[in-house]
Scaffold this motif. Structure first.
Motif, PDB file in Angstrom:
ATOM      1  N   UNK A 246       0.379  -1.024   0.035  1.00  0.00           N
ATOM      2  CA  UNK A 246      -0.114   0.308  -0.345  1.00  0.00           C
ATOM      3  C   UNK A 246       1.042   1.326   0.394  1.00  0.00           C
ATOM      4  N   UNK A 247       2.152   1.232   0.634  1.00  0.00           N
ATOM      5  CA  UNK A 247       3.085   2.644   0.925  1.00  0.00           C
ATOM      6  C   UNK A 247       3.752   2.545  -0.419  1.00  0.00           C
ATOM      7  N   UNK A 248       3.639   1.292  -1.342  1.00  0.00           N
ATOM      8  CA  UNK A 248       4.379   1.560  -2.430  1.00  0.00           C
ATOM      9  C   UNK A 248       3.536   2.293  -2.915  1.00  0.00           C
ATOM     10  N   UNK A 249       2.074   1.844  -3.726  1.00  0.00           N
ATOM     11  CA  UNK A 249       1.447   2.576  -4.287  1.00  0.00           C
ATOM     12  C   UNK A 249       1.188   3.473  -4.092  1.00  0.00           C
ATOM     13  N   UNK A 250       0.220   3.657  -2.847  1.00  0.00           N
ATOM     14  CA  UNK A 250       0.631   5.827  -2.265  1.00  0.00           C
ATOM     15  C   UNK A 250       1.610   6.775  -3.078  1.00  0.00           C
ATOM     16  N   UNK A 251       2.939   5.455  -2.926  1.00  0.00           N
ATOM     17  CA  UNK A 251       3.991   6.601  -3.292  1.00  0.00           C
ATOM     18  C   UNK A 251       4.608   6.471  -4.983  1.00  0.00           C
ATOM     19  N   UNK A 252       3.193   5.781  -5.891  1.00  0.00           N
ATOM     20  CA  UNK A 252       3.285   5.343  -7.293  1.00  0.00           C
ATOM     21  C   UNK A 252       2.058   7.069  -7.720  1.00  0.00           C
ATOM     22  N   UNK A 253       1.692   6.649  -6.832  1.00  0.00           N
ATOM     23  CA  UNK A 253       0.106   7.682  -6.982  1.00  0.00           C
ATOM     24  C   UNK A 253       0.642   9.371  -7.026  1.00  0.00           C
ATOM     25  N   UNK A 254       1.546   9.577  -5.798  1.00  0.00           N
ATOM     26  CA  UNK A 254       2.077  10.586  -5.829  1.00  0.00           C
ATOM     27  C   UNK A 254       2.369  11.219  -6.604  1.00  0.00           C
ATOM     28  N   UNK A 255       3.424  10.270  -7.471  1.00  0.00           N
ATOM     29  CA  UNK A 255       4.506  10.778  -8.042  1.00  0.00           C
ATOM     30  C   UNK A 255       4.003  11.429  -9.550  1.00  0.00           C
ATOM     31  N   UNK A 256       5.202  12.083  -9.601  1.00  0.00           N
ATOM     32  CA  UNK A 256       4.516  12.973 -10.751  1.00  0.00           C
ATOM     33  C   UNK A 256       5.076  12.382 -11.815  1.00  0.00           C
ATOM     34  N   UNK A 257       5.579  11.491 -11.816  1.00  0.00           N
ATOM     35  CA  UNK A 257       6.725  10.056 -13.536  1.00  0.00           C
ATOM     36  C   UNK A 257       5.317   9.526 -13.365  1.00  0.00           C
ATOM     37  N   UNK A 258       4.675   9.706 -14.993  1.00  0.00           N
ATOM     38  CA  UNK A 258       3.427   9.136 -15.235  1.00  0.00           C
ATOM     39  C   UNK A 258       3.891   8.235 -15.782  1.00  0.00           C
TER      40      UNK A 258
ATOM     41  N   UNK B 245       1.574  -9.072  -9.907  1.00  0.00           N
ATOM     42  CA  UNK B 245       0.259  -9.148  -9.601  1.00  0.00           C
ATOM     43  C   UNK B 245      -0.377  -8.280  -8.491  1.00  0.00           C
ATOM     44  N   UNK B 246       1.049  -9.055  -7.047  1.00  0.00           N
ATOM     45  CA  UNK B 246       0.202  -7.988  -6.053  1.00  0.00           C
ATOM     46  C   UNK B 246       0.617  -6.171  -5.833  1.00  0.00           C
ATOM     47  N   UNK B 247       1.098  -5.318  -6.712  1.00  0.00           N
ATOM     48  CA  UNK B 247       1.236  -4.507  -7.530  1.00  0.00           C
ATOM     49  C   UNK B 247       0.153  -3.843  -8.126  1.00  0.00           C
ATOM     50  N   UNK B 248      -0.010  -4.839  -8.977  1.00  0.00           N
ATOM     51  CA  UNK B 248      -1.843  -4.321  -9.672  1.00  0.00           C
ATOM     52  C   UNK B 248      -2.588  -4.546  -8.652  1.00  0.00           C
ATOM     53  N   UNK B 249      -2.801  -5.267  -8.389  1.00  0.00           N
ATOM     54  CA  UNK B 249      -4.073  -5.159  -7.169  1.00  0.00           C
ATOM     55  C   UNK B 249      -4.122  -4.878  -6.686  1.00  0.00           C
ATOM     56  N   UNK B 250      -2.961  -3.902  -5.636  1.00  0.00           N
ATOM     57  CA  UNK B 250      -2.939  -2.945  -4.712  1.00  0.00           C
ATOM     58  C   UNK B 250      -3.188  -1.717  -5.928  1.00  0.00           C
ATOM     59  N   UNK B 251      -3.127  -1.535  -6.983  1.00  0.00           N
ATOM     60  CA  UNK B 251      -4.055   0.048  -7.448  1.00  0.00           C
ATOM     61  C   UNK B 251      -4.706  -0.714  -7.997  1.00  0.00           C
ATOM     62  N   UNK B 252      -5.636  -1.277  -8.502  1.00  0.00           N
ATOM     63  CA  UNK B 252      -6.865  -1.954  -8.806  1.00  0.00           C
ATOM     64  C   UNK B 252      -7.398  -1.351  -7.767  1.00  0.00           C
ATOM     65  N   UNK B 253      -6.446  -1.521  -6.075  1.00  0.00           N
ATOM     66  CA  UNK B 253      -7.819  -1.334  -5.040  1.00  0.00           C
ATOM     67  C   UNK B 253      -7.373   0.110  -4.704  1.00  0.00           C
ATOM     68  N   UNK B 254      -6.623   1.390  -4.791  1.00  0.00           N
ATOM     69  CA  UNK B 254      -6.402   2.401  -4.880  1.00  0.00           C
ATOM     70  C   UNK B 254      -6.888   3.345  -5.568  1.00  0.00           C
ATOM     71  N   UNK B 255      -7.527   2.227  -6.905  1.00  0.00           N
ATOM     72  CA  UNK B 255      -8.180   3.261  -8.470  1.00  0.00           C
ATOM     73  C   UNK B 255      -6.579   4.492  -8.809  1.00  0.00           C
ATOM     74  N   UNK B 256      -5.543   3.899  -9.405  1.00  0.00           N
ATOM     75  CA  UNK B 256      -4.401   5.174  -9.950  1.00  0.00           C
ATOM     76  C   UNK B 256      -5.220   4.084 -11.000  1.00  0.00           C
TER      77      UNK B 256
END
Length: 792
Positions: A188-200, A212-223
């Motif tokens: 969750x912390x990794x995905x939150x960092x990806x979400x807030x980063x200006x790198x697209x 897969x765990x990273x993609x699952x969490x990105x779906x959960x956080x709607x990234x």
């Protein structure tokens, strides 16, 4: 446990290649190839056991012992995972036993000191990492995030790619490693960092199972809105359809796909009863047709009483799955290639091709009895021409020429992702273009048509340059306008360029334009006014001169030295006219003479006034009894004073013009963006000496006139001289600081103004009272009035 259809297709590709070679009359015409297949179930223990089993030739593995007599084991094709291949290569390398992998891409396997007999038909990750970095730079993505699995595949791939990206001028916003042991508590912390980063843009170097765990969490956080760049480890995974929302538009590398003629029909001809590996074939059959065999001894993965019974007569042509899908043969084609490489090396060995010391005595070996190191030598030098037209060979590190397909995951109407080839990365491209890409056919994550931006700072437009922000990566910068006199005609410029001396930036600072020239011209309104004033003013002394000629017999004209007054009036007219020399384009002749002419004319003028002042003093002093000044009251004295004073100034000017003459110049520093055409006096010292001498004469005249202002006379000219010299000096004292503060043509205008003003001061103070008396008070212009004493 699930039976993986694509792995079974790879086994059939190996079978197909073996049977095709056995039927060929060109490769190994008098030999028959066979093969063993071993499934390690991707466990390290089974892999070690299987390697020793193959070397021993028994069901029981015995290190450093081989009981196999015939047929000889030629080569081992495997393993898929790089870490397992390393384990095998360490063992097989001891015997120089050839090992060919179709999957292992780790760049560590290129080390020939550790893995001397390892080869592969898939490119090293080093090529992939450089290619992905080149693609990132191609799209001008300068601010990217890096994600990798924390294993050899991820570490080595990311290390090379990070170096290449940095060398290309791009920057890494963050680097994240995904755990391979299913421990993803910090996801969750990794995905939150990806979400807030200006790198697209996110570059992922991993295999699908760890991603897969990273993609699952990105779906959960709607990234959403992130552009993925995929390595070959997950770019063509069938399980990506579960994440089509966030992976749509993904672009990445995949192992090159090729077509194997006749392979589709061969796959569909497989039958569980006529195919080697009966257990595997039955497991495949149950998976393909969702049925089960009724024999109690059958041990399959999908055994269930609720499923229909398999007959073995089902037709594979009626099903479409990952097994008989030959539209994009990637790994299966590498198995096919590996078999051909081995067969061609065996054929070269049997024909004694390319013998350069590998075989003692340069004798051909019997295919039923040869050492593994001998075949390793031939594999190093093998060259195989495949049906797709490509030639396969190995570099000195055991790597084949790097060829990748560039894949784009595009959404379909049913919500799945379609793999579309949009380019290629080919190190042996005959055209010389290693990297080719059809950008127009790419579907992007953020927009169907426009390439997404991924920058730390927005692009600097033309006319601006990049200045790095303190304490931040070089890609994070601010855009600063080019300095005065500099331009840049490209975006994201690091430096601005100076314009040539005669040019200046336009308003956008993206190109240089010719500087306008400036000088006080006759077309300029200021020049017209000053020229007209100078010309008209010069007529006033001439008018007074004619007036004096007309009234030359009157007392007031004769009392003030008529001849000197006429010289003074003529010189005053020239003083007005010398201002014209400062207007117009500064020609060399004009620059050479204008200051000298100004100095000489004004010196003549002031000398006349000094002569008149001295004569007035001498005339009154000589009236005293016993005065010795009578001899200085002769008519020649004024002319001597005028001649001597003017000659001194003439000498100064001659020295100035001879030693350091003025010249025209282009001044580009006076006014930014304008070339001021002006006269350079060349010697400021000489100029100020000339002006200082003129000031000295005026000061002497003022002092003498001031002392003589109270001499008794009804019309004492000393008073007029005092006022005229005071006005004259005031003008030129004011001119010095004014000229230093003015720029360009206004410096010249200031000097002209000083010339006209000081000349008018002399005309006004010296002759206005006289003209008033002559014209309007003739009763005062009588000898009786002039002789009356007005005071002591």
């Amino acid at each position: 446990m699930r039976f993986l259809l694509q792995f079974y297709q790879q086994l059939q590709a190996l079978r197909y290649a073996v049977e095709e070679i056995n039927r060929s009359s060109e490769i190994l015409p008098n030999a028959t190839l066979g093969f063993y297949a071993y499934d390690s179930c991707a466990t390290m223990r089974n892999e070690l056991q299987g390697t020793l089993w193959m070397l021993t030739g028994l069901s029981q593995e015995i290190p450093n012992y081989c009981c196999r007599e015939s047929p000889p084991l030629s080569a081992i094709i495997g393993h898929s995972k790089s870490s397992f291949s390393m384990l095998m290569a360490h063992i097989l390398g001891l015997y120089r036993f050839p090992q060919i992998s179709c999957f292992s891409t780790s760049s560590l396997l290129s080390d020939r000191t550790q893995f001397p007999s390892f080869f592969r038909t898939v490119p090293s990750d080093e090529f992939q990492s450089r290619g992905l970095a080149q693609m990132v730079l191609h799209f001008k993505w300068t601010w990217v995030g890096l994600v990798a699995s924390n294993d050899d595949y991820g570490f080595e791939g990311l290390k090379i790619m990070k170096d290449e990206i940095t060398k290309g001028g791009a920057c890494v916003a963050y680097t994240v490693y995904i755990a391979t042991n299913q421990d993803n508590k910090n996801m969750p912390d990794i995905v939150q960092m990806i979400k807030e980063s200006t790198a697209n843009v996110i570059i992922v170097f991993s295999v699908d199972v760890f991603l897969f765990p990273l993609l699952d969490e990105m779906v959960n956080q709607n990234v959403t809105g992130k552009q993925f760049v995929a390595s070959e480890g997950w770019s063509v995974s069938d399980i990506l359809n579960n994440f089509s929302k966030i992976l749509s538009g993904t672009i990445g590398f995949a192992i090159q796909s090729s077509n194997i003629p006749g392979f589709q029909e061969y796959l569909n001809s497989v039958n569980p009863y006529n195919t080697p590996g009966t257990t595997w074939s039955k497991m495949f059959w149950e998976e393909a047709f969702n049925c089960s065999f009724s024999q109690p001894e059958n041990q399959t993965l999908n055994l269930s009483k609720t499923k229909k019974t398999c007959t073995g007569d089902e037709n594979l042509e009626h099903v479409q799955n990952g097994y008989n899908d030959v539209s994009t043969l990637r790994s299966s084609y590498n198995f096919y290639t590996s078999v051909y490489v081995t067969a061609k090396a065996l054929d070269d060995l049997s024909r004694c091709q390319s013998l350069d010391g590998a075989l003692p005595g340069a004798k051909c070996s019997d295919l039923t009895n040869f050492g593994p190191w001998q075949l390793t030598h031939y594999i190093k030098n093998v060259r195989v021409k495949l049906r797709n037209g490509r030639e396969v060979f190995f570099h000195k590190d055991g790597n084949p020429p790097a060829v990748y397909d560039i894949i784009n995951l595009q959404p379909e109407s049913n919500g799945t992702l379609k793999q579309v080839k949009v380019g290629s990365y080919d190190t042996l491209n005959s055209s010389g273009e290693i990297f080719s890409l059809d950008t127009s056919s790419v579907w992007w994550a953020t927009s169907n048509a426009e390439i997404p931006l991924s920058v730390c700072s927005q692009i600097c437009s033309v006319g601006f340059k990049k200045v790095a922000k303190k304490g931040e990566p070089v890609c994070c910068f601010q855009c600063v306008p080019c300095s005065q006199g500099e331009i840049t005609n490209q975006t994201d410029a690091i430096e601005c360029w100076s314009c040539p001396w005669d040019m200046w930036p336009n308003s956008a600072r993206d190109r240089c334009i010719l500087k306008p020239t400036e000088f006080l011209s006759y077309e300029d309104p200021l020049g017209i006014i000053l020229a007209a004033t100078s010309t008209l003013s010069s007529m006033v002394p001439i008018f007074i001169f004619r007036l004096f000629i007309h009234y030359k017999s009157t007392p007031i004209v004769r009392a003030n030295n008529y001849s000197v007054s006429c010289i003074l009036l003529v010189s005053l007219s020239f003083c007005f006219l010398c201002a014209l020399a400062f207007i117009g384009y500064p020609q060399p002749e004009k620059c050479l003479l204008r200051q000298a002419a100004f100095g000489l004319v004004f010196t003549l003028c002031v000398s006349c006034i000094l002569a008149k002042t001295v004569i007035v003093v001498f005339a009154f002093m000589a009236t005293k009894p016993g005065s010795s000044l009578k001899k200085w009251t002769t008519p020649r004295v004024p002319y001597m004073i005028i001649t001597i004073c003017t000659f001194i100034q003439l000498t100064l000017c001659i020295f100035w013009l001879s030693i350091s003459p003025p010249f025209p110049q282009y001044n580009i520093e006076a006014k930014p963006g304008i070339i001021v055409v002006e006269c350079n006096e060349n010697s400021p010292f000489a100029f100020w000496c000339m002006l200082g001498y003129l000031g000295l004469l005026a000061t002497v005249s003022f002092t003498v006139a001031f002392l003589a202002r109270r001499l008794p006379d009804n019309f004492n000219e000393a008073k007029l001289i005092t006022f005229s010299m005071l006005a004259f000096l005031s003008v030129w004292v004011y001119f010095i600081p004014a000229s230093l503060s003015a720029q360009g043509k206004y410096t010249v205008a200031m000097e002209i103004f000083a010339i006209l003003t000081s000349t008018w001061a002399l005309v006004f103070c010296m002759f206005l009272p006289k003209c008033f008396i002559i014209l309007f008070r003739p009763d005062m212009n009588l000898r009786e009035n002039l002789m009356v004493k007005t005071g002591v």
